[in-house]
Design a protein around this motif. Structure first.
Motif, mmCIF file in Angstrom:
data_model
loop_
_atom_site.group_PDB
_atom_site.id
_atom_site.type_symbol
_atom_site.label_atom_id
_atom_site.label_comp_id
_atom_site.label_asym_id
_atom_site.label_seq_id
_atom_site.Cartn_x
_atom_site.Cartn_y
_atom_site.Cartn_z
ATOM 1 N N LYS A 246 0.664 -0.798 -0.148
ATOM 2 C CA LYS A 246 0.160 0.009 0.079
ATOM 3 C C LYS A 246 0.962 0.917 0.083
ATOM 4 O O LYS A 246 0.102 2.073 -0.812
ATOM 5 C CB LYS A 246 -1.068 -0.073 1.212
ATOM 6 N N GLN A 247 1.852 1.181 0.537
ATOM 7 C CA GLN A 247 2.837 2.445 0.363
ATOM 8 C C GLN A 247 3.655 1.997 -0.451
ATOM 9 O O GLN A 247 4.877 3.519 -0.943
ATOM 10 C CB GLN A 247 3.804 2.479 1.964
ATOM 11 N N ASP A 248 3.820 1.550 -1.842
ATOM 12 C CA ASP A 248 4.521 2.197 -2.820
ATOM 13 C C ASP A 248 4.532 2.932 -3.576
ATOM 14 O O ASP A 248 3.724 3.499 -3.569
ATOM 15 C CB ASP A 248 4.585 0.390 -3.471
ATOM 16 N N ASP A 249 5.797 3.352 -3.814
ATOM 17 C CA ASP A 249 6.432 4.692 -4.315
ATOM 18 C C ASP A 249 5.760 5.302 -4.176
ATOM 19 O O ASP A 249 4.490 6.550 -5.111
ATOM 20 C CB ASP A 249 4.828 3.912 -5.882
ATOM 21 N N GLY A 250 5.722 6.348 -2.772
ATOM 22 C CA GLY A 250 4.908 7.385 -2.382
ATOM 23 C C GLY A 250 3.391 7.581 -2.245
ATOM 24 O O GLY A 250 2.368 8.323 -1.847
ATOM 25 N N ALA A 251 2.191 6.675 -1.932
ATOM 26 C CA ALA A 251 1.687 6.230 -2.002
ATOM 27 C C ALA A 251 1.419 6.257 -0.647
ATOM 28 O O ALA A 251 1.925 6.425 0.270
ATOM 29 C CB ALA A 251 0.829 4.738 -2.457
ATOM 30 N N LEU A 252 0.477 7.326 -0.640
ATOM 31 C CA LEU A 252 -0.529 7.271 1.433
ATOM 32 C C LEU A 252 1.027 7.239 2.182
ATOM 33 O O LEU A 252 1.400 7.719 2.979
ATOM 34 C CB LEU A 252 -0.556 6.441 1.716
ATOM 35 N N PRO A 253 1.619 9.264 2.125
ATOM 36 C CA PRO A 253 2.330 9.586 2.810
ATOM 37 C C PRO A 253 2.393 10.436 4.214
ATOM 38 O O PRO A 253 2.903 9.904 5.113
ATOM 39 C CB PRO A 253 3.064 11.015 1.955
ATOM 40 N N ASN A 255 1.591 7.782 5.690
ATOM 41 C CA ASN A 255 1.069 6.551 7.278
ATOM 42 C C ASN A 255 2.470 6.424 7.098
ATOM 43 O O ASN A 255 3.211 5.377 7.693
ATOM 44 C CB ASN A 255 0.747 5.149 6.472
ATOM 45 N N THR A 272 11.715 -0.635 -4.796
ATOM 46 C CA THR A 272 10.551 -1.279 -4.391
ATOM 47 C C THR A 272 10.717 -2.801 -4.743
ATOM 48 O O THR A 272 9.957 -3.444 -3.333
ATOM 49 C CB THR A 272 8.974 -1.210 -5.801
ATOM 50 N N ALA A 286 8.286 1.718 3.526
ATOM 51 C CA ALA A 286 7.826 2.620 2.698
ATOM 52 C C ALA A 286 8.390 3.293 1.772
ATOM 53 O O ALA A 286 10.104 3.358 2.358
ATOM 54 C CB ALA A 286 6.675 3.691 3.284
ATOM 55 N N VAL A 288 9.475 6.103 -1.111
ATOM 56 C CA VAL A 288 9.308 7.797 -1.455
ATOM 57 C C VAL A 288 10.114 7.739 -2.665
ATOM 58 O O VAL A 288 11.469 8.135 -2.881
ATOM 59 C CB VAL A 288 9.801 8.364 -0.601
#
Length: 399
Positions: A246-253, A255, A272, A286, A288
């Motif tokens: 869910k936190q891959d490639d800067g998603a949902l910063p 968290n 990744t 995570a 970023v």
């Protein structure tokens, strides 16, 4: 060439006026010039087990190797010349009995047979680590090696088939067999057939048993009767994998503060795959991306500094990777110039370097030429060292 010419000329020589042509006694089979030349240059091939050949082909396909054609095979040293104790099978493969292309050997070089009563992970990685010490020889094909993994071998009959095939091919046998009787059978058979062999699991198991004062079970991990209950560690690992995806490639910063490890770097530095690898070990990760013109999330600078790790790479290597990536994705010329051109690559790395310099507490790891496992080992060593403030860097785990 003279010998081949002599074979050819003698087979066509006859007495004038004769109608019946008798074969020359020293050469009972007459071969065309090309076949005779090939027969003189190629060593005889022994007929291997079809099942082992199928295992070898499947192993080659899983590992991504191309099946090499017969003309690329290098001459193999006769097993009998290497060790006179090896009993050679009498039957040889003739031209009429020769198997088709699917049953031929899949690679050149000396063979290493890896045998396991489980998945084969231990023996495969042990051999891989050992072969890493011979990269200087393997790269230029000076001492090419062909490995074959035989997993799930839990009976003596199957083990003996593999030992016999190893004797035919002049292979080395490396095994991890938890059952002491199976390991002893492998050792005895290899000694009888003159096969070089190494038991990876046995010596360390005996040493641990002596250290603990407890006898080992002698059962492989997947054997019936060995139950591994779903422990807290298992559920922690599953939770870490779900979080990392869910936190891959800067998603949902927002968290990022829930992550145990945060990776920052430009595109194609392996963020990744490194994140997924660490997640499988139970760490919430995570990552970023650092992109010119894109503002980094403010939470990246608010999380605990011992969680954040920067990744960098050689610009020439990154340029090569991005060019191949852009080509595989079918990017147009305009997008390529903003992604895979050397000037843009250098500018992006310089931009990332300035961010790392502004945050000196972030360790920056050079990933050029490193495997994912190697980079992960560096990250985990630094993470545990900083977290526990160890005087000696280590990765501790309790069983």
């Amino acid at each position: 060439m003279l010998a081949s010419t002599a074979v050819r000329s003698s087979s066509h020589h006859s007495t004038p006026g004769s109608t019946d042509r008798k074969p020359n006694p020293p050469n009972p089979i007459s071969l065309p010039y090309s076949q005779a030349n090939r027969a003189a240059s190629e060593p005889p091939k022994f007929k291997g087990s079809p099942q082992l050949n199928r295992w070898s082909r499947a192993r080659a396909i899983r590992s991504g190797r191309k099946l090499e054609r017969q003309r690329q095979l290098r001459p193999r040293v006769d097993v009998e010349e290497m060790n006179p104790r090896v009993v050679q099978p009498k039957e040889r493969v003739s031209s009429a009995e020769a198997p088709d292309n699917d049953d031929r050997e899949v690679a050149t070089g000396k063979s290493i047979f890896m045998v396991s009563d489980g998945t084969g992970w231990t023996v495969e990685h042990s051999v891989g680590a050992a072969l890493g010490q011979f990269e200087h020889c393997l790269v230029d094909r000076g001492c090419s090696v062909n490995t074959h993994l035989f997993s799930g071998i839990d009976d003596v009959e199957g083990l003996m088939e593999i030992v016999k095939q190893a004797a035919k091919e002049g292979a080395m046998l490396v095994y991890t067999l938890a059952d002491p009787s199976m390991a002893e059978s492998a050792r005895h058979a290899c000694k009888l057939w003159g096969i070089p062999s190494t038991d990876i699991l046995g010596p360390i198991t005996e040493a641990v048993a002596s250290h603990l004062g407890v006898s080992p079970s002698g059962l492989p991990r997947g054997a019936p009767g060995r139950n591994f209950p779903l422990s807290e560690e298992y559920f922690k690992r599953i939770e870490a994998i779900e979080f990392t995806i869910k936190q891959d490639d800067g998603a949902l910063p927002q968290n990022l503060h829930n992550a145990e490890i945060v990776l920052a770097g430009v595109s194609r530095t392996g963020k990744t795959p490194l994140s997924i690898y660490l997640a499988q070990k139970g760490y919430k990760v995570a990552n970023v991306p650092i992109v010119i013109g894109a503002e980094l999330p403010h939470t990246l600078f608010e999380v605990e500094t011992e969680k954040v790790f920067g990744l960098t790479i050689n610009p020439v290597v990154l340029h090569t990777i991005r060019k191949a990536r852009a080509k595989s994705l079918g990017f147009c010329q305009e997008i390529r110039s903003n992604y895979s051109e050397m000037d843009h690559v250098r500018a992006e790395l310089d931009f990332a370097g300035k961010i790392f310099a502004q945050n000196p507490t972030w360790p920056v790891i050079e990933v050029t030429g490193k495997a994912i496992e190697e980079t992960a080992a560096v990250v985990l060593r630094l993470y545990h060292d900083r977290k526990h403030k160890c005087s000696m860097p280590r990765i501790s785990k309790r069983y």
